[in-house]
Design an enzyme around this catalytic site. Structure first.
Site, short mmCIF file in Angstrom:
data_model
loop_
_atom_site.label_atom_id
_atom_site.label_comp_id
_atom_site.label_asym_id
_atom_site.label_seq_id
_atom_site.Cartn_x
_atom_site.Cartn_y
_atom_site.Cartn_z
N ASP A 32 0.82 -1.21 0.00
CA ASP A 32 0.00 0.00 0.00
C ASP A 32 0.86 1.26 0.00
O ASP A 32 0.34 2.36 0.12
CB ASP A 32 -0.94 -0.01 1.21
CG ASP A 32 -2.09 0.99 1.08
OD1 ASP A 32 -2.54 1.22 -0.06
OD2 ASP A 32 -2.52 1.54 2.11
N SER A 71 -6.95 5.08 -0.02
CA SER A 71 -7.13 3.81 -0.74
C SER A 71 -8.59 3.38 -0.64
O SER A 71 -9.19 3.44 0.44
CB SER A 71 -6.23 2.73 -0.14
OG SER A 71 -4.87 3.12 -0.19
N GLN A 129 -5.01 -1.48 -7.44
CA GLN A 129 -5.69 -0.64 -6.44
C GLN A 129 -6.39 0.52 -7.12
O GLN A 129 -5.92 1.04 -8.14
CB GLN A 129 -4.68 -0.09 -5.43
CG GLN A 129 -5.33 0.72 -4.30
CD GLN A 129 -4.28 1.35 -3.38
OE1 GLN A 129 -3.86 2.47 -3.60
NE2 GLN A 129 -3.88 0.62 -2.34
#
Length: 283
Positions: free
Chosen positions: A203, A227, A277
């Site tokens: 991430d 996110s 993502q």
């Protein structure tokens, strides 16, 4: 002596209070819980309900609400399926009785089969690049009114392309970049630990490729970043305490959302994991 890496790994190794129920804590210095932490803690919870010979190979997650680092996170594991070759777990993370995150994780008994991969791109070695720690130390000395020094951190990061934080309006480029990452210390040989650490790393830096075509970066005061979802695939065994090049690109940004894809390669060019993502990029 306890190192920053030891503290991180201990934080990600959450407390089991029942067969399918776990409690996680957070460092208190960020304003909200880092998404990579919740991803890694959820994976750790699921791993501990699965037979040891089964290896995590994919994870699909949604970030539902911001996490409060001052409160514990409850992880509820649902043992959806235990098959002959594959096992599936669903994990819901909650605070104050409300879901802040959910994910489905699949595990597989190791098998052999056909293999191929994209060739690893050619990037400068990590030793030739300035680390985040050195960069932010230098920036805080040169511009003390604008930047604070970066505290010691358990993950080393050496970006191949670094944003221009002084003049972002002049820093526009193609939507792809790369960063060398590794755990700042030695982790032993437990694959679970290395998968957990890589999940945490996955991430990091990813959103940067979606920002590159625009005059913004992660310190832009008029932007909100978060996110929204996250998918991770493990292709091969890996070591998170050795340098990995995280290569990512952003095929599109629209609707205040940036879509990014990432791949982790070893220094020897082996593709060990892939990521996708979508993130909020709200003005």
């Amino acid at each position: 002596m306890t190192t920053d890496l030891d503290k991180l790994l201990s934080n990600l190794q959450i407390e089991q209070i029942d067969k399918y129920l776990f409690i996680g804590q957070s460092p208190r210095y960020p304003a909200r819980v880092f998404g990579g932490q919740v991803l890694a803690q959820a994976l750790n919870a699921a791993l501990r309900t699965v037979d040891a010979e089964r290896i995590a190979h994919s994870m699909h997650a949604y970030f539902l609400r911001p996490g409060n680092p001052k409160k514990q996170i409850v992880y509820e594991v649902d043992p959806i399926r235990d098959g002959r070759g594959f096992t599936t777990r669903r994990v819901v993370a909650k605070q104050d009785g409300r879901a802040i995150f959910n994910t489905s994780i699949s595990f597989q008994v190791p098998e052999s089969g056909p293999e191929h991969q994209f060739e690893a791109p050619d990037y400068p070695a990590p030793e030739s690049l300035e680390s985040d720690l050195n960069f932010w130390t230098r920036m805080s000395e040169e511009h003390p009114d604008r930047f604070d020094p970066l505290p010691a951190y358990p993950i080393e990061r050496n970006p191949v392309v670094r944003p221009d934080y002084l003049s972002p309006e002049q820093d526009i480029g193609p939507p792809h970049t790369a960063c060398w990452l590794r755990a700042n210390g030695t982790m032993g040989d437990d694959l679970i630990q290395h998968q957990t650490a890589l999940t945490y790393m996955s991430d990091m830096t990813l959103m940067g490729s979606a920002m590159r075509p625009h005059p913004i970066n992660n310190r832009s005061k008029n932007m909100m970043f978060a996110s929204l979802d996250h998918a991770l695939w493990f292709h091969r065994p890996l070591r998170a305490d050795e340098w990995l090049i995280y290569v990512h690109d952003s095929p599109a940004a629209a609707g205040a959302r940036g879509f990014t894809r990432g791949t982790f390669y070893t220094r020897e060019g082996e593709l060990v994991a892939s990521v996708a993502q979508e993130a909020l990029m709200r003005i």
